[in-house]
Design a protein around this motif. Structure first.
Motif, short mmCIF file in Angstrom:
data_model
loop_
_atom_site.label_atom_id
_atom_site.label_comp_id
_atom_site.label_asym_id
_atom_site.label_seq_id
_atom_site.Cartn_x
_atom_site.Cartn_y
_atom_site.Cartn_z
N THR A 153 24.00 -0.41 4.69
CA THR A 153 23.59 0.19 3.49
C THR A 153 24.71 -0.34 2.37
O THR A 153 25.62 -1.01 2.25
CB THR A 153 23.40 1.38 3.47
N GLU A 213 24.40 3.70 7.96
CA GLU A 213 23.64 4.27 7.36
C GLU A 213 24.48 4.84 6.03
O GLU A 213 25.50 4.91 6.65
CB GLU A 213 22.68 4.74 7.57
N GLY A 214 23.71 5.47 5.25
CA GLY A 214 24.37 6.09 4.72
C GLY A 214 24.90 5.26 3.53
O GLY A 214 24.43 4.59 3.31
N ASP A 215 25.89 6.13 3.02
CA ASP A 215 26.52 5.65 1.71
C ASP A 215 27.82 4.73 2.48
O ASP A 215 28.66 3.88 2.03
CB ASP A 215 28.10 6.35 0.98
N GLY A 220 29.56 4.03 5.20
CA GLY A 220 28.32 4.90 5.19
C GLY A 220 29.01 5.60 6.79
O GLY A 220 30.73 5.46 7.29
N THR A 221 27.85 5.29 7.67
CA THR A 221 27.96 6.29 9.24
C THR A 221 27.92 5.19 9.98
O THR A 221 26.12 4.26 9.57
CB THR A 221 27.35 7.56 9.28
N ARG A 223 25.95 3.22 12.92
CA ARG A 223 24.11 3.22 13.31
C ARG A 223 24.51 2.79 14.54
O ARG A 223 24.42 1.36 14.42
CB ARG A 223 23.86 4.09 12.22
N ASP A 285 14.55 7.43 10.95
CA ASP A 285 15.29 8.51 10.31
C ASP A 285 16.82 7.36 9.66
O ASP A 285 17.50 8.52 9.44
CB ASP A 285 15.87 9.74 11.47
N PHE A 286 16.22 6.73 9.78
CA PHE A 286 17.98 5.71 9.63
C PHE A 286 17.90 6.40 7.73
O PHE A 286 17.33 7.01 6.55
CB PHE A 286 17.80 4.65 8.86
N LYS A 287 19.15 6.58 7.80
CA LYS A 287 20.06 6.98 6.07
C LYS A 287 20.54 5.93 5.13
O LYS A 287 21.23 5.48 5.13
CB LYS A 287 21.31 8.01 6.18
N VAL A 381 16.40 10.23 -0.16
CA VAL A 381 16.15 9.66 1.21
C VAL A 381 17.58 10.94 1.52
O VAL A 381 18.44 10.39 0.80
CB VAL A 381 15.66 8.76 1.33
#
Ligand code: SF4
Ligand code: SF4
Length: 381
Positions: A153, A213-215, A220-221, A223, A285-287, A381
């Motif tokens: 991301t 994923e995430g920030d 981010g984290t 995945r 469920d991807f952030k 999201v």
């Protein structure tokens, strides 16, 4: 019809064999490189950090690429300029190669590490937005290059895949200048598409074994995704990745801009996915990053925006307790909006919300904070 190839690679120990399988599916190495050519490999080395964080292209993909393509060319060079604010000099490259596991990976893969930190200004009259780019010399001097990107991301562009990875051919300290002038995701996307037209990779291979994923692209984290993807068209690859991450095409600034320019492909229906079917690799469920918004911003937001413009924002905010006052964010900031005292401080009036500071902070000391109005009018999201 553009083609995107996908194979499963459950972990990095399988990358050697899975990449060989992927390249065979694409017709073999001779489709991409010829004997006696000088080939550059361009991974994502955003910052000097360990591979387990999933920020950078995993070294096993570099090694595997070197082994497979080295049988044909025998002359390969790792070429990359790390992220905004990093000096593009020998010391920074040494530090980055070592931290990211590239030094050992290159040795095993028979790849030379680039230490030539020169760059050239290249005129590009055909550019729709940018008519001149500064490009690192090894990319210009090689016969072609292979783009080894990462599934992640991105605060400004929502995702970073095949096309965004090409921004790494611009020398480090020149990067903030592009952010400074391309102040919106749309403008930045336009610049990236011009850059892609100027220096198109021969082949794009994506490390999606462990993505982010995430920030992202730094905070981010990790995945687990368990895939390798490849295409001769990085834009087609990004269409597929956008789909996998659940980013609607009309909310992905790069793909919106590509459609406006009538580039191919203009939709997922113009892409043939070969290997693992697309339906099997989408991640419900991807952030996505905090900056991602859904539909209603344009309706209510556009009406109210002129009146409360500065309240409709996702702002970078310093987490004082994490800040070491290292100054990396200040160097990355294209608007000189950061001062460093005991900790970093951001001048909101100067900030253009490019998120370079968030991207480059290695101490998790910058969060992306949504204003209450932003939250009210956007279903994040
Ligand atoms: S916010 Fe991050 S990059 Fe900026 S000075 Fe603090 S620790 Fe360094
Ligand atoms: S402070 Fe604002 S302008 Fe400066 S790097 Fe951060 S987001 Fe970009």
């Amino acid at each position: 019809m553009s083609k995107v190839y996908i194979v499963r690679s459950n972990d990095y120990s399988q990358v050697d064999t899975k990449l060989a399988e992927l390249i065979e599916m694409m017709g073999g190495t001779s489709q991409f490189v010829k004997p006696n050519q000088r080939i550059a490999l361009k991974p994502n080395l955003l910052v000097a950090t360990e591979k387990e964080k999933a920020v950078t292209t995993h070294p096993s993909l570099l090694t595997a690429t070197g082994k497979i393509f080295g049988k044909v060319t025998g002359s390969m060079l790792l070429a990359e300029s790390p992220g905004s604010g990093y000096a593009y000099d020998k010391k920074a490259l040494e530090k980055t190669y070592l931290a990211c596991g590239m030094s050992d990976a290159a040795k095993i893969g028979g790849i030379e590490l680039n230490y030539d930190t020169s760059f050239e200004t290249v005129s590009f009259p055909d550019g729709k937005l940018v008519k001149r780019f500064e490009i690192i010399t090894p990319i210009l001097r090689c016969d072609s290059y292979l783009n080894l990107c990462k599934f992640k991301t991105h605060g400004l562009m929502i995702m970073t895949g095949g096309v965004k990875n090409i921004f790494g051919v611009i020398p480090g300290r020149s990067k903030p200048g592009y952010h400074s002038t391309m102040t919106t995701p749309e403008l930045f996307a336009g610049m990236l598409l011009d850059l892609l037209a100027l220096v198109p990779p021969k082949l794009t291979i994506m490390d999606a074994v462990v993505g982010m994923e995430g920030d992202g692209p730094f905070n981010g984290t990790p995945r687990h995704v368990g895939l390798l993807l490849a295409s001769t068209n990085p834009l087609a690859l990004d269409f597929v990745v956008s789909n996998m991450m659940g980013i609607p095409i009309d909310k992905n600034p790069l793909l919106v801009e590509a459609k406006k320019r009538n580039l191919h492909p203009s939709g997922i229906e113009e892409i043939e996915v070969i290997g693992v079917p697309l339906a099997e690799v989408c991640i419900p469920d991807f952030k996505l990053p905090a900056s991602f918004t859904k539909e209603n911003r344009r309706v209510l937001g556009s009406f109210l925006k002129p009146f409360v413009k500065n309240s409709f924002t996702v702002d970078p905010r310093i987490i004082k307790s994490n800040c070491t006052a290292c100054g990396t964010c200040k160097k990355a900031c294209p608007r000189d909006a950061i001062v460093i005292k005991k900790f970093a401080m951001i001048d909101k009036k100067k900030c253009i919300r490019c998120y370079c500071c968030h991207e480059m902070c290695q101490y998790n000391a910058i969060e992306l904070h949504k204003s209450w109005l932003f939250r009210l009018f956007n279903q994040a999201v």
